[in-house]
Design an enzyme around this catalytic site. Structure first.
Site, PDB file in Angstrom:
ATOM      1  N   GLU A 155       0.829  -1.218   0.000  1.00 31.88           N
ATOM      2  CA  GLU A 155       0.000   0.000   0.000  1.00 31.88           C
ATOM      3  C   GLU A 155       0.861   1.265   0.000  1.00 31.88           C
ATOM      4  OE1 GLU A 155      -2.101  -0.467   3.694  1.00 31.88           O
ATOM      5  OE2 GLU A 155      -3.328  -2.132   3.003  1.00 31.88           O
ATOM      6  N   GLY A 165       2.203   4.907  -0.501  1.00 27.22           N
ATOM      7  CA  GLY A 165       1.659   6.226  -0.800  1.00 27.22           C
ATOM      8  C   GLY A 165       2.809   7.176  -1.135  1.00 27.22           C
ATOM      9  N   ARG A 181       3.391  19.581   7.028  1.00 25.26           N
ATOM     10  CA  ARG A 181       4.339  18.581   7.529  1.00 25.26           C
ATOM     11  C   ARG A 181       5.447  19.169   8.403  1.00 25.26           C
ATOM     12  NH1 ARG A 181       7.334  15.806   5.015  1.00 25.26           N
ATOM     13  NH2 ARG A 181       7.056  13.877   6.170  1.00 25.26           N
ATOM     14  N   CYS A 216      -1.265  33.482  10.940  1.00 21.84           N
ATOM     15  CA  CYS A 216      -1.068  34.021  12.289  1.00 21.84           C
ATOM     16  C   CYS A 216      -0.883  32.912  13.304  1.00 21.84           C
ATOM     17  CB  CYS A 216      -2.257  34.901  12.652  1.00 21.84           C
ATOM     18  SG  CYS A 216      -2.426  36.234  11.471  1.00 21.84           S
ATOM     19  N   GLU A 217       0.252  32.241  13.237  1.00 24.62           N
ATOM     20  CA  GLU A 217       0.639  31.163  14.149  1.00 24.62           C
ATOM     21  C   GLU A 217       2.165  31.127  14.168  1.00 24.62           C
ATOM     22  OE1 GLU A 217      -1.291  28.968  15.801  1.00 24.62           O
ATOM     23  OE2 GLU A 217      -3.218  29.371  14.824  1.00 24.62           O
TER      24      GLU A 217
HETATM   25  C1  LIG Z   1      -1.127   6.123   5.074  1.00 29.55           C
HETATM   26  C2  LIG Z   1      -1.266   4.687   4.832  1.00 29.55           C
HETATM   27  C3  LIG Z   1      -0.561   4.064   3.778  1.00 29.55           C
HETATM   28  C4  LIG Z   1       0.438   4.815   2.925  1.00 29.55           C
HETATM   29  O1  LIG Z   1       1.584   5.097   3.685  1.00 29.55           O
HETATM   30  P1  LIG Z   1       2.902   5.725   3.005  1.00 29.55           P
HETATM   31  O2  LIG Z   1       3.822   5.904   4.164  1.00 29.55           O
HETATM   32  O3  LIG Z   1       2.511   6.999   2.391  1.00 29.55           O
HETATM   33  O4  LIG Z   1       3.417   4.727   2.024  1.00 29.55           O
HETATM   34  C5  LIG Z   1      -0.779   2.735   3.552  1.00 29.55           C
HETATM   35  N1  LIG Z   1      -1.648   2.011   4.317  1.00 29.55           N
HETATM   36  C6  LIG Z   1      -2.316   2.562   5.343  1.00 29.55           C
HETATM   37  C7  LIG Z   1      -3.243   1.727   6.138  1.00 29.55           C
HETATM   38  C8  LIG Z   1      -2.157   3.914   5.644  1.00 29.55           C
HETATM   39  O5  LIG Z   1      -2.826   4.450   6.668  1.00 29.55           O
END
Ligand SMILES: *Cc1c(COP(=O)(O)O)cnc(C)c1O
Length: 424
Positions: A279, A281, A318, A350-351
């Site tokens: 998974e 991202g 971030r 404003c932080e």
């Molecule tokens: C956020 C998330 C991802 C992606 O994570 P990355 O660090 O961006 O690769 C995959 N699976 C789950 C369950 C997440 O919450």
């Protein structure tokens, strides 16, 4: 050299692919998110080539960047999707994504979201608690559907990353303690409307070493064997996302390092028939984007200098949320960096927490453009309109061409649906 190969200075001007960033600033204004199509494709290719002919499904962890153009690009390349809400499901369906390649993660799925995912026909629900299991069973039964499930287990391993993005330790909210997993799987077996298909974990984000994954894998393999002894046979093993990217000088593990190690362990345990789900991202999009911003003012104080820019914490949270480090590159360098002052790069919000970078030596003047690097992941998707600031446009560059994939919001739109109270 920047951290991203498709973002390089050519003839003294920072380009995205073959397009000079000042051209985009002129055309669309700043702040502006700018992504490279080729960088998205290259990141995908690093997974595809690592997989070879092994049985691996890559479900893009779309909360990193869920713009429809980005989703459609990955769909075309063959990705599935890891969703965490009914809203994300709607985005995947909007681009014609294949529901049978969607896994549904998240610790607080609501009944309507479960129902929508069942109706769409998602591949799997990654269930994070016994209470969620009970609700999913009830929703599935009522809908006359069967929900394919994995349990997201918490293997209690240290991902060696920032505490806010570490999710696999036993004292955080995610997953089911691995020691309790057998009991919950047995519960699942006894409930109507459920079919056990796999096991899942996601131990954190911005992970740079393979060690934490292998620690988690060891524990999952023990669980898979225990489950088999109890007659519960799984089809897939989901190792989550989490592969890190280079923000400054990190050398994160590659998809091929991860997969080669994982398959070696699976083979040794005669488990390489399992389908592997990943998974990712951040590693698919993080270094495919920058946040382009303009220096509004320079302020030279007694102890600190500030570069006040037109992007802010609401556009890129971030740094202040995770103390994250993002590179800051002058778009047209003046060349005097070695003698230049050190600046905190801050926004107009404003932080005191409104900062993008700290203590950077920069030879800059008012009106200069800066690129905040590595802003393809968790930048726009975490943006807000705080201080009634319209969210910037998102642009994708493809060679020399630019495409607006989300226009800049208009101030009037931000309060168009608000109303005032009637007078007494
Ligand atoms: C956020 C998330 C991802 C992606 O994570 P990355 O660090 O961006 O690769 C995959 N699976 C789950 C369950 C997440 O919450």
């Amino acid at each position: 050299m920047t951290v991203a190969p498709h973002f390089q200075h050519k003839n003294g001007v920072l380009h995205v692919e073959d397009l000079a960033l000042p051209v985009l600033a002129q055309k669309y204004g700043t702040p502006l998110y700018v992504y490279s199509r080729q960088a998205l494709r290259d990141a995908w290719e690093s997974y595809r080539s690592a997989i070879g002919d092994r049985k691996v499904l890559v479900c893009y962890g779309m909360k990193a960047n869920s713009n429809l153009a980005v989703l459609n690009e990955f769909k075309t390349l063959g990705a599935g999707f890891d969703i965490v809400s009914g809203g994300e499901l709607a985005r995947v369906l909007a681009i014609g994504g294949d529901p049978s390649r969607i896994v549904f993660s998240g610790v607080g799925k609501q009944a309507w979201e479960m129902k929508a995912a069942l109706e769409a026909g998602v591949k799997c629900f990654n269930v994070e608690s016994e209470a969620e299991l009970l609700q999913l069973s009830a929703v599935a039964e009522a809908a006359g559907k069967t929900a394919a499930i994995s349990l997201r287990v918490n293997p209690d391993v240290d991902a060696k990353t920032h505490p806010y993005i570490s999710t696999g330790l036993k004292d955080n909210k995610f997953g089911i303690a691995i020691g309790h997993a057998l009991t919950v799987y047995q519960r699942a077996q006894s409930l109507p409307g459920l079919e056990i298909v796999g096991v899942d974990c996601h131990i954190g984000s911005q992970i740079t070493e393979v060690g934490p994954y292998l620690d988690a894998l060891d524990k999952l393999i023990k669980l898979i064997k225990t489950l088999a002894e109890h007659g519960i046979h799984l089809k897939h093993l989901d190792l989550g996302g989490g592969i890190g990217i280079r923000y400054t000088d990190e050398t994160p593990l590659s998809p091929s390092t991860l997969l080669d190690n994982v398959f070696q362990v699976l083979k040794a345990n005669r488990l390489d028939h399992l389908e592997i789900v990943l998974e990712p991202g951040r590693s698919l999009v993080g270094n495919a984007g920058v946040l382009l911003t303009k220096v509004e003012y320079l302020k030279h104080g007694e102890t600190k200098n500030f570069a006040i820019v037109d992007a802010a914490m609401n556009d890129l949270i971030r740094p202040t949320l995770y103390s994250a480090w993002h590179g800051v590159e002058p778009v047209t360098p003046r060349g005097g960096d070695a003698q230049a002052p050190h600046y905190d790069v801050v926004g107009p919000v404003c932080e005191s927490g409104d900062w993008l970078a700290r203590d950077r030596q920069l030879d800059i003047q008012q009106g200069d453009l800066l690129a905040v690097m590595s802003a393809g992941a968790y930048a726009f998707t975490m943006a807000s309109q705080y201080n009634t600031r319209p969210r910037p446009a998102e642009i994708i560059v493809d060679g020399k061409a630019d495409h607006v994939v989300r226009p800049r919001e208009k101030v009037q739109d931000l309060f168009a649906t608000e109303t005032t109270l009637p007078n007494d």
